[in-house]
Design an enzyme around this catalytic site. Structure first.
Site, mmCIF file in Angstrom:
data_model
loop_
_atom_site.group_PDB
_atom_site.id
_atom_site.type_symbol
_atom_site.label_atom_id
_atom_site.label_comp_id
_atom_site.label_asym_id
_atom_site.label_seq_id
_atom_site.Cartn_x
_atom_site.Cartn_y
_atom_site.Cartn_z
ATOM 1 N N HIS A 164 0.832 -1.224 0.000
ATOM 2 C CA HIS A 164 0.000 0.000 0.000
ATOM 3 C C HIS A 164 0.860 1.265 0.000
ATOM 4 C CE1 HIS A 164 -3.222 -2.817 1.147
ATOM 5 N NE2 HIS A 164 -2.335 -3.289 1.998
ATOM 6 N N SER A 285 14.976 20.792 -16.861
ATOM 7 C CA SER A 285 13.787 21.575 -17.156
ATOM 8 C C SER A 285 14.227 22.862 -17.835
ATOM 9 C CB SER A 285 13.054 21.891 -15.857
ATOM 10 O OG SER A 285 12.239 23.032 -16.030
ATOM 11 N N LYS A 291 16.060 20.989 -11.705
ATOM 12 C CA LYS A 291 15.403 19.718 -12.023
ATOM 13 C C LYS A 291 16.299 18.728 -12.771
ATOM 14 C CE LYS A 291 11.516 18.760 -11.585
ATOM 15 N NZ LYS A 291 10.259 19.312 -12.089
ATOM 16 N N GLU A 298 9.795 7.449 -17.479
ATOM 17 C CA GLU A 298 8.446 8.003 -17.692
ATOM 18 C C GLU A 298 7.927 7.632 -19.079
ATOM 19 O OE1 GLU A 298 8.447 12.205 -16.815
ATOM 20 O OE2 GLU A 298 8.997 11.856 -14.733
#
Ligand code: ARG
Length: 475
Positions: A164, A285, A291, A298
């Site tokens: 979980h 970024s 970043k 992804e």
């Protein structure tokens, strides 16, 4: 090549037609721009068919020699990127046949004896897919090899195991990685299995009913490396279940890599801080200078959706088709090719990307101190001393609550404090002895799960050894 016939575009059936198709219809019905990637397979299939025709006395030895000469030239032209693919000839099959006829004359026109594009295309796809499966199997093996190397390095590195997405119990990082070995092992089994059903020869089914020439299908199957011939001509030309199965196997493999990607993304987030990925798999970024984004994982996650779409596309393509061949089937190729291409690129990237995982062991260990990860071990300790499991569960729950209130972890309690926490559960406190801290440590917890499939470092090393032996046997 221009449209020389009085008919409607192709010349292969032109006598029957009195008006040409529009350019739009020509483009709409053509497949040459994507099926040209089966050219090698098409030539292989044609050569095997021509040899059989000659052996059976259906064409002459001279015809065969001419066909072989022409095909050798065409193969060279394709290889050198000199071949003129032509929309008027609709697909890879007619393009090659027309070129052959222009090179060798009548022998080229005899090649299609006892054959149809329906059994021809079904053969080409199967040959193409067989090669793609072999390539995928080799790439899965390469990925697994690299994965096992990292798992070995981290056979004893503690990581918080989650359920979980809450910290559950300690596992080793090596054990965690081996979960992905098992997933991809089943994936490889699926590809081996799909290959068996793919590797059957449709040629000889002709358009749908077989042919009246005295053909010898078994010899063609042998020549092309097929295990058997498809035993029903209607089925041979029409079903694409092997391609659907393949896409299902691709979708599952991508799903596994997508789950792995999700973990890499989470672990790389500063909130977890468990790993870093090599810079070559990340981007920055354009606006936020701090970043470093995990673009490759992804995209793996994103491309999994695209491949799932291909599976659904093929299932939907097939479901309404009456026997036998329908032109719908021309739409099988782009999803099939893209599913294979996507998985092949993904596996290549992944095998390299995992070697660039930098493990931040200190952060993994620190996280383990935040989730009462050895609570189950404490309950098991009490059970081994004779307390029923449900009572042990309750006693430890009370200890966890006390620890939470105090802002400490279970190992921080003294023996007396642990006893005091459990006072309300009859029979619990007197089971706590001086040896209790040995089970509350992460190392103790890990080492105690010492059975096949467990996370104990010794078991992880044994699992790696078995996996290596399997890999060596499959090469
Ligand atoms: N380009 C076609 C395909 O991909 C080849 C078979 C065409 N057969 C036919 N009867 N029109 O399926």
């Amino acid at each position: 090549m221009t449209d020389s016939s009085p008919g409607n575009g192709s010349g292969a059936w032109s006598g029957r037609f009195s008006e040409p198709v529009s350019d739009l219809v020509k483009r709409y019905t053509a497949s040459v721009f994507f099926d040209c990637r089966m050219a090698t397979q098409d030539i292989r299939g044609s050569l095997a068919h021509a040899k059989m025709l000659a052996r059976q006395g259906i064409i002459s030895a001279q015809d065969l020699t001419d066909i072989e000469r022409g095909m050798a030239q065409i193969a060279g032209e394709i290889e050198r990127d000199e071949f003129q693919w032509n929309l008027d000839a609709e697909d890879v099959h007619l393009n090659i046949e027309r070129r052959l006829t222009s090179l060798v004359g009548d022998a080229g026109k005899r090649l299609h004896t006892g054959r149809s594009r329906n059994d021809q295309v079904a053969t080409d796809i199967r040959l193409w897919l067989r090669d793609a499966i072999d390539q995928i199997l080799a790439l899965i093996g390469g990925f697994q090899k690299n994965l096992l190397d990292i798992a070995e390095t981290h056979a004893a590195t503690p990581l918080p195991g989650h359920t979980h997405l809450q910290i559950a119990q300690p596992v080793t990082f090596g054990h965690h990685l081996l979960a992905y070995y098992e997933m991809t092992r089943r994936d490889a089994e699926r590809f081996v299995d799909v290959r068996r059903r793919t590797n059957r020869l449709p040629l000889g089914a002709a358009a749908l009913a077989g042919t009246s020439y005295p053909i010898d299908r078994e010899s063609v199957a042998r020549e092309l490396g097929f295990d058997e011939v498809c035993e029903n001509s209607l089925d041979a030309v029409s079903d694409r279940d092997f391609a659907i199965e393949f896409c299902a196997a691709v979708a599952l493999t991508m799903t596994h890599l997508s789950r792995f990607s999700e973990e890499l993304i989470l672990w790389m987030s500063p909130r977890f801080g468990f790993i870093d990925l090599a810079d070559r798999f990340c981007t920055g970024s354009s606006i936020m200078p701090q970043k470093k984004n995990p673009d490759v994982p992804e995209l793996v996650r994103g491309k999994t959706g695209r491949v799932n779409g291909h599976l659904i596309a093929l299932l939907t393509l097939m479901k309404g088709q009456p026997l036998a061949y329908n032109k719908d089937n021309q739409e099988d190729k782009e999803p099939l090719f893209d599913a294979a291409d996507t998985l092949i690129d993904t596996l290549r990237i992944y095998a390299d990307m995992i070697t660039g995982i930098k493990v931040k062991q200190d952060n993994m260990l620190a996280a383990l101190g935040l989730g009462f990860a050895t609570a189950t071990d404490l309950a098991d300790y009490l059970v081994k001393k004779g307390l029923p499991f449900r009572d042990a569960h309750e006693a430890v729950a009370l200890a966890v609550r006390a620890a939470e209130q105090r802002g400490c972890d279970l190992p921080d309690f003294s023996v007396a404090e642990l006893k005091a926490c459990m006072a309300h559960v009859p029979g619990a406190a007197d089971k706590v002895g001086d040896d209790v801290h040995s089970v509350l440590t992460v190392e103790g917890s890990l080492a105690s799960r010492n059975h096949i499939g467990g996370t104990a470092p010794a078991q992880v090393r044994a699992a790696i050894a078995r996996a290596r032996a399997r890999l060596a046997a499959s090469n």
